[in-house]
Scaffold this motif. Sequence first.
Motif, PDB file in Angstrom:
ATOM      1  N   GLN A 213       0.480  -1.256  -0.155  1.00 27.84           N
ATOM      2  CA  GLN A 213       0.181   0.274  -0.508  1.00 27.84           C
ATOM      3  C   GLN A 213       0.946   0.767  -0.148  1.00 27.84           C
ATOM      4  O   GLN A 213       0.720   2.365   0.982  1.00 27.84           O
ATOM      5  N   SER A 214       2.027   1.325  -1.152  1.00 30.84           N
ATOM      6  CA  SER A 214       2.954   2.328  -0.879  1.00 30.84           C
ATOM      7  C   SER A 214       1.776   3.975  -1.571  1.00 30.84           C
ATOM      8  O   SER A 214       2.577   5.075  -0.638  1.00 30.84           O
ATOM      9  N   GLY A 215       0.684   4.039  -1.747  1.00 27.68           N
ATOM     10  CA  GLY A 215      -0.427   5.051  -1.666  1.00 27.68           C
ATOM     11  C   GLY A 215      -0.386   5.784  -0.082  1.00 27.68           C
ATOM     12  O   GLY A 215      -0.536   6.629  -0.340  1.00 27.68           O
ATOM     13  N   LEU A 216       0.066   5.057   0.526  1.00 23.48           N
ATOM     14  CA  LEU A 216      -0.092   5.587   2.231  1.00 23.48           C
ATOM     15  C   LEU A 216       0.886   6.210   2.087  1.00 23.48           C
ATOM     16  O   LEU A 216       0.314   7.596   2.910  1.00 23.48           O
ATOM     17  N   GLY A 217       2.003   6.449   2.508  1.00 19.19           N
ATOM     18  CA  GLY A 217       3.375   6.677   2.936  1.00 19.19           C
ATOM     19  C   GLY A 217       2.643   7.120   4.191  1.00 19.19           C
ATOM     20  O   GLY A 217       2.633   6.887   5.013  1.00 19.19           O
ATOM     21  N   ASN A 218       2.797   8.980   4.413  1.00 25.42           N
ATOM     22  CA  ASN A 218       2.530   9.819   5.769  1.00 25.42           C
ATOM     23  C   ASN A 218       1.263  10.034   5.018  1.00 25.42           C
ATOM     24  O   ASN A 218       1.557  11.429   6.383  1.00 25.42           O
ATOM     25  N   ASP A 219       0.647  10.003   4.525  1.00 23.84           N
ATOM     26  CA  ASP A 219      -0.773  10.336   5.159  1.00 23.84           C
ATOM     27  C   ASP A 219      -1.871  10.370   5.495  1.00 23.84           C
ATOM     28  O   ASP A 219      -1.944   8.932   5.904  1.00 23.84           O
ATOM     29  N   PHE A 220      -1.701  11.443   6.746  1.00 23.75           N
ATOM     30  CA  PHE A 220      -2.227  10.668   8.294  1.00 23.75           C
ATOM     31  C   PHE A 220      -3.543  10.258   8.100  1.00 23.75           C
ATOM     32  O   PHE A 220      -4.146   9.425   8.616  1.00 23.75           O
ATOM     33  N   SER A 221      -4.902  11.552   7.607  1.00 25.61           N
ATOM     34  CA  SER A 221      -5.649  10.794   7.270  1.00 25.61           C
ATOM     35  C   SER A 221      -6.289   9.582   5.912  1.00 25.61           C
ATOM     36  O   SER A 221      -6.677   8.935   6.453  1.00 25.61           O
ATOM     37  N   LYS A 222      -5.420   9.514   4.623  1.00 23.54           N
ATOM     38  CA  LYS A 222      -5.436   8.006   4.486  1.00 23.54           C
ATOM     39  C   LYS A 222      -5.187   6.632   5.301  1.00 23.54           C
ATOM     40  O   LYS A 222      -5.571   6.164   5.638  1.00 23.54           O
ATOM     41  N   LEU A 223      -4.305   6.923   6.210  1.00 25.14           N
ATOM     42  CA  LEU A 223      -3.422   6.269   7.386  1.00 25.14           C
ATOM     43  C   LEU A 223      -4.581   5.585   7.997  1.00 25.14           C
ATOM     44  O   LEU A 223      -5.164   4.290   8.698  1.00 25.14           O
ATOM     45  N   LYS A 224      -5.497   7.011   8.668  1.00 21.14           N
ATOM     46  CA  LYS A 224      -5.972   6.672   9.398  1.00 21.14           C
ATOM     47  C   LYS A 224      -7.761   5.888   8.932  1.00 21.14           C
ATOM     48  O   LYS A 224      -7.973   5.285   9.204  1.00 21.14           O
ATOM     49  N   GLY A 225      -8.219   6.352   7.305  1.00 24.05           N
ATOM     50  CA  GLY A 225      -9.240   5.698   7.190  1.00 24.05           C
ATOM     51  C   GLY A 225      -8.549   4.479   6.725  1.00 24.05           C
ATOM     52  O   GLY A 225      -9.667   3.675   7.061  1.00 24.05           O
ATOM     53  N   TYR A 226      -7.263   4.221   6.462  1.00 30.01           N
ATOM     54  CA  TYR A 226      -6.868   2.792   5.992  1.00 30.01           C
ATOM     55  C   TYR A 226      -6.954   2.159   7.182  1.00 30.01           C
ATOM     56  O   TYR A 226      -7.541   0.578   7.112  1.00 30.01           O
ATOM     57  N   LYS A 227      -6.781   2.019   8.108  1.00 26.33           N
ATOM     58  CA  LYS A 227      -6.210   1.045   9.661  1.00 26.33           C
ATOM     59  C   LYS A 227      -7.892   1.315   9.736  1.00 26.33           C
ATOM     60  O   LYS A 227      -8.239  -0.084  10.530  1.00 26.33           O
ATOM     61  N   GLY A 228      -9.017   1.700   9.461  1.00 25.41           N
ATOM     62  CA  GLY A 228     -10.740   1.587   9.481  1.00 25.41           C
ATOM     63  C   GLY A 228     -10.570   0.350   9.018  1.00 25.41           C
ATOM     64  O   GLY A 228     -11.806  -0.167   9.814  1.00 25.41           O
ATOM     65  N   LYS A 229     -10.488   0.747   7.933  1.00 23.05           N
ATOM     66  CA  LYS A 229     -10.766   0.044   6.047  1.00 23.05           C
ATOM     67  C   LYS A 229     -10.309  -1.717   6.974  1.00 23.05           C
ATOM     68  O   LYS A 229     -11.225  -2.760   7.417  1.00 23.05           O
ATOM     69  N   ILE A 230      -9.094  -2.017   7.680  1.00 17.41           N
ATOM     70  CA  ILE A 230      -8.430  -3.156   7.925  1.00 17.41           C
ATOM     71  C   ILE A 230      -9.360  -4.033   8.955  1.00 17.41           C
ATOM     72  O   ILE A 230      -9.912  -4.567   9.152  1.00 17.41           O
ATOM     73  N   GLU A 231      -9.657  -3.047  10.370  1.00 18.07           N
ATOM     74  CA  GLU A 231     -10.340  -3.370  11.042  1.00 18.07           C
ATOM     75  C   GLU A 231     -11.667  -3.529  10.941  1.00 18.07           C
ATOM     76  O   GLU A 231     -12.708  -4.645  11.103  1.00 18.07           O
ATOM     77  N   ALA A 232     -12.508  -3.100  10.190  1.00 20.83           N
ATOM     78  CA  ALA A 232     -13.848  -3.339   9.224  1.00 20.83           C
ATOM     79  C   ALA A 232     -13.820  -4.339   8.875  1.00 20.83           C
ATOM     80  O   ALA A 232     -14.801  -5.495   8.532  1.00 20.83           O
ATOM     81  N   ILE A 233     -12.773  -5.539   7.999  1.00 14.09           N
ATOM     82  CA  ILE A 233     -12.540  -6.108   7.198  1.00 14.09           C
ATOM     83  C   ILE A 233     -12.473  -7.623   7.993  1.00 14.09           C
ATOM     84  O   ILE A 233     -13.386  -8.088   8.416  1.00 14.09           O
ATOM     85  N   ILE A 234     -11.921  -6.963   8.754  1.00 14.21           N
ATOM     86  CA  ILE A 234     -11.295  -8.407   9.698  1.00 14.21           C
ATOM     87  C   ILE A 234     -12.913  -8.758  10.821  1.00 14.21           C
ATOM     88  O   ILE A 234     -12.791  -9.538  11.254  1.00 14.21           O
ATOM     89  N   ALA A 235     -13.400  -7.584  11.067  1.00 19.68           N
ATOM     90  CA  ALA A 235     -14.309  -7.712  11.986  1.00 19.68           C
ATOM     91  C   ALA A 235     -16.008  -8.480  10.855  1.00 19.68           C
ATOM     92  O   ALA A 235     -16.165  -9.356  11.366  1.00 19.68           O
ATOM     93  N   LYS A 236     -15.292  -8.142   9.757  1.00 18.43           N
ATOM     94  CA  LYS A 236     -16.252  -9.014   8.674  1.00 18.43           C
ATOM     95  C   LYS A 236     -16.145 -10.001   8.806  1.00 18.43           C
ATOM     96  O   LYS A 236     -17.190 -10.861   8.686  1.00 18.43           O
ATOM     97  N   LEU A 237     -15.117 -10.161   8.603  1.00 21.42           N
ATOM     98  CA  LEU A 237     -14.701 -11.992   8.487  1.00 21.42           C
ATOM     99  C   LEU A 237     -14.977 -12.590   9.616  1.00 21.42           C
ATOM    100  O   LEU A 237     -15.063 -14.058   9.868  1.00 21.42           O
ATOM    101  N   ALA A 238     -14.763 -11.953  10.800  1.00 23.65           N
ATOM    102  CA  ALA A 238     -14.574 -12.751  12.141  1.00 23.65           C
ATOM    103  C   ALA A 238     -13.710 -13.917  12.643  1.00 23.65           C
ATOM    104  O   ALA A 238     -14.377 -14.223  13.317  1.00 23.65           O
ATOM    105  N   VAL A 239     -12.120 -13.477  11.906  1.00 19.05           N
ATOM    106  CA  VAL A 239     -11.556 -14.302  12.110  1.00 19.05           C
ATOM    107  C   VAL A 239     -10.095 -13.815  12.928  1.00 19.05           C
ATOM    108  O   VAL A 239      -9.647 -13.056  12.084  1.00 19.05           O
TER     109      VAL A 239
END
Length: 510
Positions: A213-239
């Motif tokens: 995910q090289s597009g993240l870089g040091n962009d804090f706003s993108k980074l925060k949104g992407y972390k939320g995305k990862i957490e949502a994916i893991i919650a969806k999978l429930a594993v």
Amino acid sequence: MALSSRICYLKCVRNTQKRINLPHEKPVMIGRNEETGITDLHVSRNHLECTADLNNSKVLVKTLGKSHSGCNGYALLQGETYSLKHGDTIEVRLGFHEFDVIFESSSDDEERPAKKQKMDCFKLNSKTSSNTFTKSGKWEEIDGRELLIYTADKCVPQSAIAAFDLDGTIIKTKSGARFPKDPDDWVLNFNNIPQKLQQLHEEDHKIVFFTNQSGLGNDFSKLKGYKGKIEAIIAKLAVPTQVFIATSKSIYRKPAPGMWNVLTEAKNGNVDVDIDKSFFVGDAAGREKNWAPKKNKDHSICDRLFALNLGLKFYTPEEYFLKASSVSHIMPEFDPRVVADETYPQISTDKQEVIIMVGSPGSGKSYFCKSQLLPKGYVLVSRDKLGTWQKCAKMLEDCIQRKQSVVIDNTNPDKDSRQRFIDVAKRNSVACRCFVMTTTHRQAKHNNRFREMTDKSHVAVGDLVLNSYKKGYQEPEMSEGFSEIVKIPFIPKFDKAEHEKLYRMFLLED
């Protein structure tokens, strides 16, 4: 028998003074507004529709917003209606903006706290929780955010690793675009993915995702949104899952082995990984256009090369999740595992001369000059040090006047760039030889990538520079005025054994 109630409201978990009343059988919109105090742009103004049934002590919640909502740690399916009870916790956006459902009885007796219900969004396995799969986990940053790691709760070390790429493998864009438009632009790639991962978990595999995910870089706003995305994916999978995210073009970016090395050396609880029981699944597999009807060419081959570098069994998503047959793929033209063992040609001469080097960045040209010519008394003339070709020509003239032999260590890809120095040698009646590096374009790109990974002081050479050299290259000819044209092979040299091991891996993504 249902408890007769007269009052129902949503109580903010973080600010218990904030309450939203839910009248009997009157829909109330919950979203980004002054009443909720939510300013999150991922939450729409009408994100949830909540309707209280005071007679039966339940709240019907209908999901309307684009961002996933949640309840008791579960993701709520969009466009669905759920029945909630006293004590349930609504997450207006999954993991954020929590409100407890409260019913107050007309009785003066203290109401018993209700047990949070098990939502039917997911089928849980015995190794998660008997009641809920929580969305909590731990984030870590490595090497100044070049690598991010998310480890979900209850993700335990195992010797067998079931590893997956993320985009195009576990998820795809909901919009159908090649790249996601926002953190919520995703859906599961196949319907059976949760069941497959749960089965692996039950069979004592550790589930791990590796993603570039090289597009993240040091962009804090993108980074925060992407972390939320990862957490949502893991919650969806429930594993329980561990996620490795390479945010730059470093040793951590696939197909380089950096993420895997961190997993096996530091993030698997000192449990040795059994390569034979482990595997990797990814969509960047080097398949050509129409590998299946109307399918585009794979954007790269980095997932297949990542597995090859590590000695892991490899599957495409279609092979693993759909049991599809394997299809042909195209391997890179340069294979670092079979670099020829060559030697430099005899180059000595007793006469004063000028040597013009020809080779792209990463061809081994400068190393050859320093190791083979400078010890023999040649003076190095380089544009990297002097800045312009005019200064190089002037220094060449001065060295010839002092009876010194000279090597011009510039790329010199075309006839015009070489002729400038040939003319100086000819004017002074000094022989001029051309030494041409035989390093291919692909190997030069590999060499530059290797240097970026192993030498932080090395100035990165972009593909634009290498492609420009290739485009403007003209094969040297004797007619230009050379007394001899000598072919020089690239011979890698390593200070450390781990550097040689890395060099002989695939480092380029295509």
